[in-house]
Motif scaffolding. Sequence first.
Motif, PDB file in Angstrom:
ATOM      1  N   LEU A  57      22.196  -0.792 -10.332  1.00  0.00           N
ATOM      2  CA  LEU A  57      21.006  -0.429 -10.665  1.00  0.00           C
ATOM      3  C   LEU A  57      20.773   0.737 -11.551  1.00  0.00           C
ATOM      4  O   LEU A  57      20.178   0.753 -12.636  1.00  0.00           O
ATOM      5  CB  LEU A  57      20.077  -0.491  -9.598  1.00  0.00           C
ATOM      6  CG  LEU A  57      19.715  -2.005  -8.843  1.00  0.00           C
ATOM      7  CD1 LEU A  57      18.555  -1.688  -7.494  1.00  0.00           C
ATOM      8  CD2 LEU A  57      19.016  -2.992 -10.089  1.00  0.00           C
ATOM      9  N   TRP A  58      21.450   1.741 -11.069  1.00  0.00           N
ATOM     10  CA  TRP A  58      21.572   3.035 -11.798  1.00  0.00           C
ATOM     11  C   TRP A  58      22.427   3.120 -12.627  1.00  0.00           C
ATOM     12  O   TRP A  58      22.300   3.774 -13.769  1.00  0.00           O
ATOM     13  CB  TRP A  58      21.848   4.271 -10.650  1.00  0.00           C
ATOM     14  CG  TRP A  58      20.415   4.543  -9.886  1.00  0.00           C
ATOM     15  CD1 TRP A  58      20.348   4.216  -8.664  1.00  0.00           C
ATOM     16  CD2 TRP A  58      19.266   5.406 -10.320  1.00  0.00           C
ATOM     17  NE1 TRP A  58      18.978   4.717  -8.206  1.00  0.00           N
ATOM     18  CE2 TRP A  58      18.361   5.472  -9.238  1.00  0.00           C
ATOM     19  CE3 TRP A  58      19.047   6.128 -11.509  1.00  0.00           C
ATOM     20  CZ2 TRP A  58      17.440   6.250  -9.246  1.00  0.00           C
ATOM     21  CZ3 TRP A  58      17.902   7.022 -11.693  1.00  0.00           C
ATOM     22  CH2 TRP A  58      17.045   6.904 -10.492  1.00  0.00           C
ATOM     23  N   GLY A  59      23.494   2.396 -12.696  1.00  0.00           N
ATOM     24  CA  GLY A  59      24.422   2.278 -13.786  1.00  0.00           C
ATOM     25  C   GLY A  59      25.292   3.686 -14.172  1.00  0.00           C
ATOM     26  O   GLY A  59      25.652   3.983 -15.155  1.00  0.00           O
ATOM     27  N   ASP A  60      25.479   4.423 -12.969  1.00  0.00           N
ATOM     28  CA  ASP A  60      26.107   5.657 -12.819  1.00  0.00           C
ATOM     29  C   ASP A  60      26.725   5.917 -11.670  1.00  0.00           C
ATOM     30  O   ASP A  60      26.016   5.968 -10.504  1.00  0.00           O
ATOM     31  CB  ASP A  60      25.095   6.810 -13.168  1.00  0.00           C
ATOM     32  CG  ASP A  60      25.680   8.073 -13.551  1.00  0.00           C
ATOM     33  OD1 ASP A  60      27.157   8.191 -13.524  1.00  0.00           O
ATOM     34  OD2 ASP A  60      24.990   9.143 -13.352  1.00  0.00           O
ATOM     35  N   SER A  62      28.329   8.298  -9.297  1.00  0.00           N
ATOM     36  CA  SER A  62      28.416   9.950  -9.106  1.00  0.00           C
ATOM     37  C   SER A  62      28.207  10.041  -7.727  1.00  0.00           C
ATOM     38  O   SER A  62      27.665   9.211  -7.017  1.00  0.00           O
ATOM     39  CB  SER A  62      27.274  10.600 -10.038  1.00  0.00           C
ATOM     40  OG  SER A  62      25.939  10.211  -9.614  1.00  0.00           O
ATOM     41  N   TRP A  63      28.816  11.217  -7.341  1.00  0.00           N
ATOM     42  CA  TRP A  63      28.410  11.514  -6.068  1.00  0.00           C
ATOM     43  C   TRP A  63      27.256  11.526  -5.366  1.00  0.00           C
ATOM     44  O   TRP A  63      26.763  11.014  -4.154  1.00  0.00           O
ATOM     45  CB  TRP A  63      29.119  12.964  -5.461  1.00  0.00           C
ATOM     46  CG  TRP A  63      30.616  12.918  -5.600  1.00  0.00           C
ATOM     47  CD1 TRP A  63      31.300  13.518  -6.458  1.00  0.00           C
ATOM     48  CD2 TRP A  63      31.478  12.213  -4.661  1.00  0.00           C
ATOM     49  NE1 TRP A  63      32.908  13.154  -6.280  1.00  0.00           N
ATOM     50  CE2 TRP A  63      33.025  12.446  -5.216  1.00  0.00           C
ATOM     51  CE3 TRP A  63      31.196  11.295  -3.430  1.00  0.00           C
ATOM     52  CZ2 TRP A  63      34.135  11.819  -4.458  1.00  0.00           C
ATOM     53  CZ3 TRP A  63      32.280  10.686  -2.920  1.00  0.00           C
ATOM     54  CH2 TRP A  63      33.476  11.155  -3.326  1.00  0.00           C
ATOM     55  N   GLY A  64      26.086  11.989  -6.210  1.00  0.00           N
ATOM     56  CA  GLY A  64      24.798  12.064  -6.143  1.00  0.00           C
ATOM     57  C   GLY A  64      24.231  10.610  -5.809  1.00  0.00           C
ATOM     58  O   GLY A  64      23.457  10.429  -4.850  1.00  0.00           O
ATOM     59  N   ASN A  65      24.599   9.744  -6.876  1.00  0.00           N
ATOM     60  CA  ASN A  65      24.170   8.180  -6.586  1.00  0.00           C
ATOM     61  C   ASN A  65      24.592   7.697  -5.453  1.00  0.00           C
ATOM     62  O   ASN A  65      23.818   6.753  -4.793  1.00  0.00           O
ATOM     63  CB  ASN A  65      24.376   7.657  -7.680  1.00  0.00           C
ATOM     64  CG  ASN A  65      23.424   7.816  -9.037  1.00  0.00           C
ATOM     65  OD1 ASN A  65      22.166   8.027  -8.706  1.00  0.00           O
ATOM     66  ND2 ASN A  65      23.588   7.291 -10.047  1.00  0.00           N
ATOM     67  N   LEU A  66      25.804   7.858  -5.048  1.00  0.00           N
ATOM     68  CA  LEU A  66      26.600   7.234  -3.996  1.00  0.00           C
ATOM     69  C   LEU A  66      26.106   7.796  -2.575  1.00  0.00           C
ATOM     70  O   LEU A  66      25.572   6.938  -1.767  1.00  0.00           O
ATOM     71  CB  LEU A  66      28.078   7.774  -3.746  1.00  0.00           C
ATOM     72  CG  LEU A  66      28.818   7.235  -2.647  1.00  0.00           C
ATOM     73  CD1 LEU A  66      28.932   5.782  -2.797  1.00  0.00           C
ATOM     74  CD2 LEU A  66      30.129   7.759  -2.741  1.00  0.00           C
TER      75      LEU A  66
END
Length: 218
Positions: A57-60, A62-66
């Motif tokens: 959904l975010w399409g990115d 990264s450690w933050g999104n994970l």
Amino acid sequence: MTDDLPADRAAGDGEPADGPPPPGPAPDGPAPAVGRGGRRRDQAIALGWLVAIWLLLWGDLSWGNLLAGIVVGAAVLLFFPLPPVTFGGRLRPGPLLVLAVTFAGELVSASLHVAAVALRPGYRPRGAIIAVPLRVRTDLNLALTAEVISLVPGTLILEVDRDHGVLYVHVLDVRGPEDLTGSRERVLAVERRIVRAVGSRAEVRQLELEPVDRRNHQ
């Protein structure tokens, strides 16, 4: 396009004209209890899927999104727990391959048919809603069959009667009773391939039964 409700379901009514379908064959028995290890495994798998959906959904990536996906997924599983779904079947590579190849072929064939209907000048296709009682009425089989049917162009699941194991399917380009019969047979063929690919031995044997409510809908 007009929708033609068959005799088993009156227009504007939530149930078939003759009342709800009669109960089919009794289930083989209660679902096996899920142990603590099985529940933890299922929760871990569900968390993995929720995190994957979050990242998509975010399409990115990264450690933050994970980390955010893990926190959100854990919160969903904690505050909105789902009932345990047991899997008593077995994966069979041969029938799985048949299911995948057949689905791909139906996807191409149905796409070409819908495109031909859409491009035909002056042609107004007629639609219909059909009730298809399944023979294996587990939640997993209902969900898988409904998903596969909905992914094929020209067919769409409108409602699922979980209590009676009935799928209400909208089909496109209906010209006569033989099209309705063919559509029901295609749905049952999808169910048969799914059960043979991932179902238990008891569910595979159940495919050979001819439930009363299926005969009543033909």
